[in-house]
Design an enzyme around this catalytic site. Structure first.
Site, PDB file in Angstrom:
ATOM      1  N   SER A 118       0.707  -0.979   0.119  1.00  0.00           N
ATOM      2  CA  SER A 118       0.508  -0.199  -0.357  1.00  0.00           C
ATOM      3  C   SER A 118       0.645   1.262  -0.147  1.00  0.00           C
ATOM      4  CB  SER A 118      -0.575   0.302   1.409  1.00  0.00           C
ATOM      5  OG  SER A 118      -1.598  -1.582   1.523  1.00  0.00           O
ATOM      6  N   HIS A 139      -1.049  -3.027  -7.107  1.00  0.00           N
ATOM      7  CA  HIS A 139      -1.747  -2.812  -5.619  1.00  0.00           C
ATOM      8  C   HIS A 139      -3.821  -2.505  -6.355  1.00  0.00           C
ATOM      9  CE1 HIS A 139      -2.989   0.474  -3.016  1.00  0.00           C
ATOM     10  NE2 HIS A 139      -3.513  -1.053  -1.967  1.00  0.00           N
ATOM     11  N   GLU A 151      -4.164  -0.481  -8.831  1.00  0.00           N
ATOM     12  CA  GLU A 151      -3.585   0.777  -9.207  1.00  0.00           C
ATOM     13  C   GLU A 151      -1.824  -0.122  -9.894  1.00  0.00           C
ATOM     14  OE1 GLU A 151      -3.659   4.830  -6.525  1.00  0.00           O
ATOM     15  OE2 GLU A 151      -3.262   2.609  -5.780  1.00  0.00           O
ATOM     16  N   ASN A 190      -4.363   5.933  -1.451  1.00  0.00           N
ATOM     17  CA  ASN A 190      -4.185   6.128  -0.858  1.00  0.00           C
ATOM     18  C   ASN A 190      -3.888   7.941   0.105  1.00  0.00           C
ATOM     19  OD1 ASN A 190      -5.436   3.178   0.341  1.00  0.00           O
ATOM     20  ND2 ASN A 190      -3.046   2.066   0.351  1.00  0.00           N
TER      21      ASN A 190
HETATM   22  N1  CAA Z   1     -14.716 -10.862  -0.749  1.00  0.00           N
HETATM   23  C1  CAA Z   1     -15.922 -11.327  -1.292  1.00  0.00           C
HETATM   24  N2  CAA Z   1     -17.061 -10.675  -2.051  1.00  0.00           N
HETATM   25  C2  CAA Z   1     -17.292 -10.433  -0.745  1.00  0.00           C
HETATM   26  C3  CAA Z   1     -16.637  -9.507  -0.307  1.00  0.00           C
HETATM   27  C4  CAA Z   1     -15.205 -10.465   0.450  1.00  0.00           C
HETATM   28  N3  CAA Z   1     -14.957 -10.173   1.549  1.00  0.00           N
HETATM   29  N4  CAA Z   1     -17.486  -8.409   0.989  1.00  0.00           N
HETATM   30  C5  CAA Z   1     -18.546  -8.614   0.254  1.00  0.00           C
HETATM   31  N5  CAA Z   1     -18.763  -9.385  -1.333  1.00  0.00           N
HETATM   32  C6  CAA Z   1     -19.613  -8.848  -2.008  1.00  0.00           C
HETATM   33  C7  CAA Z   1     -20.703  -9.537  -1.892  1.00  0.00           C
HETATM   34  O1  CAA Z   1     -20.618 -10.822  -2.277  1.00  0.00           O
HETATM   35  C8  CAA Z   1     -21.905  -9.168  -2.368  1.00  0.00           C
HETATM   36  O2  CAA Z   1     -21.100  -9.767  -3.622  1.00  0.00           O
HETATM   37  P1  CAA Z   1     -22.850  -9.297  -5.163  1.00  0.00           P
HETATM   38  O3  CAA Z   1     -23.818  -8.240  -4.933  1.00  0.00           O
HETATM   39  O4  CAA Z   1     -22.049  -9.708  -6.200  1.00  0.00           O
HETATM   40  O5  CAA Z   1     -23.968 -10.690  -4.892  1.00  0.00           O
HETATM   41  C9  CAA Z   1     -21.136  -7.389  -2.435  1.00  0.00           C
HETATM   42  O6  CAA Z   1     -19.753  -8.149  -2.679  1.00  0.00           O
HETATM   43  C10 CAA Z   1     -21.733  -6.855  -1.789  1.00  0.00           C
HETATM   44  O7  CAA Z   1     -21.635  -7.281  -0.233  1.00  0.00           O
HETATM   45  P2  CAA Z   1     -22.312  -6.492   0.731  1.00  0.00           P
HETATM   46  O8  CAA Z   1     -24.121  -7.258   0.181  1.00  0.00           O
HETATM   47  O9  CAA Z   1     -22.866  -8.493   1.383  1.00  0.00           O
HETATM   48  O10 CAA Z   1     -22.765  -5.820   1.610  1.00  0.00           O
HETATM   49  P3  CAA Z   1     -22.410  -4.866   1.357  1.00  0.00           P
HETATM   50  O11 CAA Z   1     -23.131  -4.099  -0.059  1.00  0.00           O
HETATM   51  O12 CAA Z   1     -22.149  -3.255   2.454  1.00  0.00           O
HETATM   52  O13 CAA Z   1     -21.158  -4.003   0.542  1.00  0.00           O
HETATM   53  C11 CAA Z   1     -18.279  -3.493   0.480  1.00  0.00           C
HETATM   54  C12 CAA Z   1     -19.962  -4.825   1.095  1.00  0.00           C
HETATM   55  C13 CAA Z   1     -18.078  -4.329  -0.501  1.00  0.00           C
HETATM   56  C14 CAA Z   1     -17.388  -4.206   1.429  1.00  0.00           C
HETATM   57  C15 CAA Z   1     -18.719  -1.960   0.797  1.00  0.00           C
HETATM   58  O14 CAA Z   1     -19.315  -2.024   1.905  1.00  0.00           O
HETATM   59  C16 CAA Z   1     -17.680  -1.355   0.159  1.00  0.00           C
HETATM   60  O15 CAA Z   1     -17.656  -0.698  -0.839  1.00  0.00           O
HETATM   61  N6  CAA Z   1     -17.069  -0.919   1.436  1.00  0.00           N
HETATM   62  C17 CAA Z   1     -16.027   0.470   0.765  1.00  0.00           C
HETATM   63  C18 CAA Z   1     -15.004  -0.889   0.544  1.00  0.00           C
HETATM   64  C19 CAA Z   1     -13.585   0.227   0.239  1.00  0.00           C
HETATM   65  O16 CAA Z   1     -13.553   0.976   0.435  1.00  0.00           O
HETATM   66  N7  CAA Z   1     -12.420  -0.766  -0.305  1.00  0.00           N
HETATM   67  C20 CAA Z   1     -10.843   0.060  -0.206  1.00  0.00           C
HETATM   68  C21 CAA Z   1     -10.807   0.063   0.315  1.00  0.00           C
HETATM   69  S1  CAA Z   1      -8.736   0.657   1.186  1.00  0.00           S
HETATM   70  C22 CAA Z   1      -7.964  -0.503   0.349  1.00  0.00           C
HETATM   71  O17 CAA Z   1      -8.297  -1.731  -0.135  1.00  0.00           O
HETATM   72  C23 CAA Z   1      -6.362  -0.336  -0.497  1.00  0.00           C
HETATM   73  C24 CAA Z   1      -5.465  -0.134   0.886  1.00  0.00           C
HETATM   74  O18 CAA Z   1      -4.181   0.229   0.299  1.00  0.00           O
HETATM   75  C25 CAA Z   1      -5.811  -0.374   2.465  1.00  0.00           C
HETATM   76  P1  NAD Z   2      -2.649  -9.092   6.628  1.00  0.00           P
HETATM   77  O1  NAD Z   2      -2.340  -9.154   7.397  1.00  0.00           O
HETATM   78  O2  NAD Z   2      -4.081  -9.910   6.696  1.00  0.00           O
HETATM   79  O3  NAD Z   2      -2.559 -10.675   5.931  1.00  0.00           O
HETATM   80  C1  NAD Z   2      -0.946 -11.184   5.287  1.00  0.00           C
HETATM   81  C2  NAD Z   2      -0.167 -12.368   5.326  1.00  0.00           C
HETATM   82  O4  NAD Z   2       1.642 -12.593   4.727  1.00  0.00           O
HETATM   83  C3  NAD Z   2      -0.856 -12.963   6.224  1.00  0.00           C
HETATM   84  O5  NAD Z   2      -1.520 -13.764   7.006  1.00  0.00           O
HETATM   85  C4  NAD Z   2       1.204 -13.341   6.921  1.00  0.00           C
HETATM   86  O6  NAD Z   2       1.143 -15.237   7.813  1.00  0.00           O
HETATM   87  C5  NAD Z   2       1.766 -13.371   5.693  1.00  0.00           C
HETATM   88  N1  NAD Z   2       3.382 -13.669   5.398  1.00  0.00           N
HETATM   89  C6  NAD Z   2       3.814 -12.596   6.754  1.00  0.00           C
HETATM   90  N2  NAD Z   2       4.815 -13.010   5.921  1.00  0.00           N
HETATM   91  C7  NAD Z   2       5.238 -13.516   5.342  1.00  0.00           C
HETATM   92  C8  NAD Z   2       5.816 -14.254   4.025  1.00  0.00           C
HETATM   93  N3  NAD Z   2       7.239 -14.215   4.607  1.00  0.00           N
HETATM   94  N4  NAD Z   2       6.050 -15.291   3.334  1.00  0.00           N
HETATM   95  C9  NAD Z   2       4.653 -15.588   3.095  1.00  0.00           C
HETATM   96  N5  NAD Z   2       3.337 -14.946   3.623  1.00  0.00           N
HETATM   97  C10 NAD Z   2       3.979 -14.124   4.770  1.00  0.00           C
HETATM   98  O7  NAD Z   2      -2.505  -8.394   5.721  1.00  0.00           O
HETATM   99  P2  NAD Z   2      -3.295  -8.074   4.216  1.00  0.00           P
HETATM  100  O8  NAD Z   2      -4.723  -6.619   5.089  1.00  0.00           O
HETATM  101  O9  NAD Z   2      -3.778  -8.953   3.468  1.00  0.00           O
HETATM  102  O10 NAD Z   2      -2.039  -6.667   3.644  1.00  0.00           O
HETATM  103  C11 NAD Z   2      -1.186  -7.862   2.495  1.00  0.00           C
HETATM  104  C12 NAD Z   2      -0.107  -6.552   2.054  1.00  0.00           C
HETATM  105  O11 NAD Z   2      -1.543  -5.746   0.946  1.00  0.00           O
HETATM  106  C13 NAD Z   2      -0.009  -5.517   2.393  1.00  0.00           C
HETATM  107  O12 NAD Z   2       1.058  -4.757   1.627  1.00  0.00           O
HETATM  108  C14 NAD Z   2      -1.135  -3.998   2.496  1.00  0.00           C
HETATM  109  O13 NAD Z   2      -0.824  -3.194   2.559  1.00  0.00           O
HETATM  110  C15 NAD Z   2      -1.691  -4.339   1.079  1.00  0.00           C
HETATM  111  N6  NAD Z   2      -2.665  -4.303   0.803  1.00  0.00           N
HETATM  112  C16 NAD Z   2      -3.454  -4.101   1.522  1.00  0.00           C
HETATM  113  C17 NAD Z   2      -5.205  -3.590   1.699  1.00  0.00           C
HETATM  114  C18 NAD Z   2      -6.883  -3.677   2.974  1.00  0.00           C
HETATM  115  O14 NAD Z   2      -7.060  -3.630   2.990  1.00  0.00           O
HETATM  116  N7  NAD Z   2      -5.922  -5.116   3.895  1.00  0.00           N
HETATM  117  C19 NAD Z   2      -6.099  -3.500   1.455  1.00  0.00           C
HETATM  118  C20 NAD Z   2      -4.467  -3.128  -0.529  1.00  0.00           C
HETATM  119  C21 NAD Z   2      -3.476  -3.510  -0.550  1.00  0.00           C
END
Ligand code: CAA
Ligand code: NAD
Length: 282
Positions: A118, A139, A151, A190
């Site tokens: 990320s 990403h 991304e 992000n």
């Molecule tokens: N795995 C697979 N499918 C999933 C799922 C999961 N973990 N969670 C939800 N789904 C699917 C459901 O099966 C459903 O599919 P269908 O419409 O095809 O039947 C659909 O997603 C909608 O799910 P729900 O009706 O159960 O729930 P919802 O409408 O509340 O949606 C959500 C759930 C998709 C998570 C929605 O709340 C959402 O879009 N949230 C925001 C998520 C977001 O912002 N993500 C980005 C995070 S930042 C990031 O990822 C980057 C980083 O580096 C941190």
């Molecule tokens: P997580 O904590 O759910 O899972 C990480 C996994 O990596 C764990 O199951 C751990 O056992 C495994 N791991 C650690 N060291 C390892 C190694 N040496 N070899 C193999 N497996 C190893 O974390 P996550 O949320 O899946 O995040 C994973 C990556 O994806 C991070 O770089 C995170 O920044 C990125 N990411 C996370 C999100 C999010 O929403 N959580 C979204 C986009 C990208």
């Protein structure tokens, strides 16, 4: 590219594994222990079963997808892969070790080694891999089977051919929507999202409002699918914190610095949905 490796089977690694297998690709997913590999398999199976129960996938396609996946603890199984996506924990030391090791064991000269990081600089991962031209960021967003965006982050040392192959792979093979970002901590999404999430934690910490009211404010007032504290729980509070730290290291902007409450929650093991408790219980 039809032989794929995924490193890490956590939230993202299991989602990326599912996306690849559902796209017909032979996928090897590597975890740190047998228990973690089994947990990854259970996550993928659970998600596929949910798709079947919602009428989005047939039983036959579920079985086919699972047949295409191997869960293992042996990094050596990645040797013959065309593309490896690293999705291990957001820790620079862990990722540098993996890029060193896996960079050396890939057999094909043109195999691509990508990171789902990320916020960690891609150029550093390329530098230790011994194949910097074939290293870039890819990403995915959480939940990976649902979110359309990917991304793509070429670093200063990524070749144009590597970027082009990944553009085609993401758009054509996986059917997702790529955008391109430069190799700056946080990339595009992000950089905008994480200061917002950290601001919500600061508000909550300062007692502006309850967690539910902060979240309802953004869901009902701005039409977001979930509020910032619930979204932080979904991402994982350890991951949100790690991203904030990488962005603060790079830009020294106070708004990227994790608030003390987030530090304390991570220290306490309150990591959000994946640990069963964060700002909310699960
Ligand atoms: N795995 C697979 N499918 C999933 C799922 C999961 N973990 N969670 C939800 N789904 C699917 C459901 O099966 C459903 O599919 P269908 O419409 O095809 O039947 C659909 O997603 C909608 O799910 P729900 O009706 O159960 O729930 P919802 O409408 O509340 O949606 C959500 C759930 C998709 C998570 C929605 O709340 C959402 O879009 N949230 C925001 C998520 C977001 O912002 N993500 C980005 C995070 S930042 C990031 O990822 C980057 C980083 O580096 C941190
Ligand atoms: P997580 O904590 O759910 O899972 C990480 C996994 O990596 C764990 O199951 C751990 O056992 C495994 N791991 C650690 N060291 C390892 C190694 N040496 N070899 C193999 N497996 C190893 O974390 P996550 O949320 O899946 O995040 C994973 C990556 O994806 C991070 O770089 C995170 O920044 C990125 N990411 C996370 C999100 C999010 O929403 N959580 C979204 C986009 C990208």
């Amino acid at each position: 590219m039809d032989r794929i490796g995924v490193i890490g089977g956590g939230l993202m690694g299991s989602g990326i594994t599912e996306v690849c297998a559902r796209s017909g690709l032979d996928t090897v997913t590597v975890e740190v222990s047998q228990e973690a590999a089994q947990a990854a398999e259970a996550k993928v199976r659970g998600s596929l079963e949910r798709a079947v129960s919602r009428g989005k996938l047939s039983e036959e396609d579920l079985a086919g997808a699972l047949d295409r996946i191997t869960f293992t603890t042996d990094l050596g199984r990645l040797g013959d892969r065309d593309l490896v996506v690293e999705a291990a924990s957001e820790r620079e030391d862990v990722k540098l070790d993996l890029f060193r090791t896996v960079g050396a064991l890939l057999e094909k000269d043109d195999a691509i080694l990508a990171s789902n990081t990320s916020s960690i600089p891609i150029v550093k991962l390329g530098a230790v891999s011994g194949r910097a031209a074939n290293v870039m960021g890819v990403h995915f967003f959480n939940p990976a089977p649902v979110m359309q965006l990917v991304e793509l982050i070429p670093s200063l040392t990524t070749s144009p051919e590597t970027l082009e192959r990944m553009q085609t792979f993401v758009a054509k093979t996986l059917g997702k929507q790529p955008i391109e970002a430069t190799d700056r901590a946080g990339f595009v999404v992000n950089s905008l999202l994480v200061p917002y999430l950290l601001s919500a934690v600061r508000m909550y910490e300062a007692g502006y409002a309850s967690a539910a009211d902060i979240d309802n404010g953004m869901v009902l007032g701005c039409g977001h699918p979930m509020g910032p504290l619930a979204l932080s729980d979904l991402i994982g509070l350890d991951t949100v914190r790690a991203i904030g730290i990488s962005m603060y290291d790079e830009f020294k902007e106070p708004l990227y610095s994790p608030p003390p409450l987030l530090d304390r929650m991570v220290d306490a093991g309150l990591l959000g949905k994946k640990s069963g408790q964060g700002f909310y219980p699960y």
